[in-house]
Motif scaffolding. Structure first.
Motif, PDB file in Angstrom:
ATOM      1  N   UNK A  71      25.131  32.096  47.814  1.00  0.00           N
ATOM      2  CA  UNK A  71      24.853  33.403  48.420  1.00  0.00           C
ATOM      3  C   UNK A  71      24.781  33.260  49.931  1.00  0.00           C
ATOM      4  N   UNK A  72      25.308  34.251  50.621  1.00  0.00           N
ATOM      5  CA  UNK A  72      25.268  34.229  52.076  1.00  0.00           C
ATOM      6  C   UNK A  72      25.198  35.660  52.590  1.00  0.00           C
ATOM      7  N   UNK A  73      24.856  35.821  53.842  1.00  0.00           N
ATOM      8  CA  UNK A  73      24.760  37.143  54.459  1.00  0.00           C
ATOM      9  C   UNK A  73      25.784  37.246  55.579  1.00  0.00           C
ATOM     10  N   UNK A  74      26.585  38.315  55.527  1.00  0.00           N
ATOM     11  CA  UNK A  74      27.618  38.542  56.540  1.00  0.00           C
ATOM     12  C   UNK A  74      27.519  39.983  57.013  1.00  0.00           C
ATOM     13  N   UNK A  75      27.325  40.170  58.302  1.00  0.00           N
ATOM     14  CA  UNK A  75      27.255  41.501  58.899  1.00  0.00           C
ATOM     15  C   UNK A  75      26.246  42.393  58.173  1.00  0.00           C
ATOM     16  N   UNK A  76      25.116  41.822  57.824  1.00  0.00           N
ATOM     17  CA  UNK A  76      24.078  42.590  57.169  1.00  0.00           C
ATOM     18  C   UNK A  76      24.287  42.817  55.688  1.00  0.00           C
ATOM     19  N   UNK A  77      25.354  42.274  55.114  1.00  0.00           N
ATOM     20  CA  UNK A  77      25.642  42.444  53.691  1.00  0.00           C
ATOM     21  C   UNK A  77      25.467  41.109  52.983  1.00  0.00           C
ATOM     22  N   UNK A  78      24.762  41.120  51.849  1.00  0.00           N
ATOM     23  CA  UNK A  78      24.581  39.897  51.062  1.00  0.00           C
ATOM     24  C   UNK A  78      25.755  39.740  50.108  1.00  0.00           C
ATOM     25  N   UNK A  79      26.418  38.603  50.174  1.00  0.00           N
ATOM     26  CA  UNK A  79      27.601  38.318  49.349  1.00  0.00           C
ATOM     27  C   UNK A  79      27.327  37.109  48.461  1.00  0.00           C
ATOM     28  N   UNK A  80      28.031  37.079  47.361  1.00  0.00           N
ATOM     29  CA  UNK A  80      28.017  35.919  46.472  1.00  0.00           C
ATOM     30  C   UNK A  80      29.432  35.359  46.414  1.00  0.00           C
ATOM     31  N   UNK A  81      29.547  34.064  46.561  1.00  0.00           N
ATOM     32  CA  UNK A  81      30.844  33.395  46.520  1.00  0.00           C
ATOM     33  C   UNK A  81      30.819  32.378  45.389  1.00  0.00           C
ATOM     34  N   UNK A  82      31.827  32.423  44.536  1.00  0.00           N
ATOM     35  CA  UNK A  82      31.953  31.434  43.472  1.00  0.00           C
ATOM     36  C   UNK A  82      33.150  30.557  43.773  1.00  0.00           C
TER      37      UNK A  82
END
Length: 273
Positions: free
Chosen positions: A57-68
């Protein structure tokens, strides 16, 4: 000699490298951001799962994203030279689930890195993050009410021709809407069958699909009764579902014992399920 061949292969593979970046139509991430995620070490981020594949999980431009990030050896690279990658399948399945009114974290895009002979070197899938809890935890917290709601959700999946082939207590996430009703979201989407619209799952396939989310007999009895009611079938069919589940469990544990014994014989240490 073997090392020289390996170096030659890696050099040729690098020269033939092709990168495919696909964004969702409404993705908030640019192509270069997706590309950056594909080549970022997940161990520098918030790891959610680390086994055969890595989910972070990471945060980009205020949005939390999940990367698999999907991992694999040379054998799998060869297989996926002619098959769609798991990242591409996850993306396509997410788009179709949303189109059919089934909740899943919103897809943002995927990246494939291929090399010599179209061999898949690397792939990753990115989506938004949904702060729901696992079905297993929800059942422990809410009991029968969430089991009944889950049964109705699975019946809806099957009516819409959707079969998640790893429908377990972790891959189903549970939340609540503003009215306090349970909502369900599917993750880990690469292993799915999605039939054409209007094609509902057959009885045998539907029975097979619901056997993995729990090994608790009482919970499954409750689920079976609610599922059969939601599908409009005869109440007596709940007993057929329970019997099918018991046989499936016996096969699973027999296979686990066999693999454990084989692992001990070969000196292989297996990870627990």
């Amino acid at each position: 000699m073997m090392m020289s061949l390996r170096k030659l292969f890696l050099r040729l593979n690098d020269r033939c490298r092709r990168i495919k970046v696909v964004r969702a139509d409404d993705s908030a991430l640019a192509e270069d951001t997706l590309l950056h995620l594909a080549f970022t070490s997940p161990f520098e981020a918030d790891i959610l799962w680390d086994s055969r594949n890595v989910v972070w999980r990471t945060s980009i431009a205020g949005m939390t994203c999940v990367v698999k990030t999907f991992c694999g050896g040379v054998g799998k690279s060869l297989i996926y030279s002619v098959k769609r990658s798991k990242a591409r399948r996850s993306f396509a399945h997410a788009v179709e689930l949303i189109r059919r009114g089934i909740d899943t974290p919103r897809p943002l895009g995927f990246v494939e890195v291929r090399g010599l002979c179209n061999m898949l070197s690397h792939s990753c899938y990115a989506s938004t993050y949904t702060p729901y809890i696992a079905l297993t935890d929800a059942i422990g917290q809410y009991g029968d009410s969430v089991v009944d709601a889950f049964a109705a959700f699975v019946a809806r999946l099957h009516r819409r021709g959707i079969k998640h082939d790893d429908l377990n207590g972790s891959n189903v996430r549970v939340g609540k809407d503003a009215a306090g009703r349970f909502t369900f979201s599917l993750i880990d989407l690469n292993r799915m069958k999605i039939y054409p619209a209007g094609h509902a799952l057959g009885r045998r396939e539907a029975l097979d699909n619901v056997c993995r989310f729990t090994y608790d007999t009482d919970i499954f009895r409750r689920f079976a009764a609610s599922y059969i009611q939601a599908t409009g079938r005869r109440a007596s069919e709940a007993d057929d579902l329970i019997e099918y589940k018991q046989k499936a469990d016996k096969r699973f544990w027999r296979r686990k014992r066999y693999m454990h014994a084989l692992g001990r014989l070969l000196g292989i240490k297996k990870n627990a399920r």
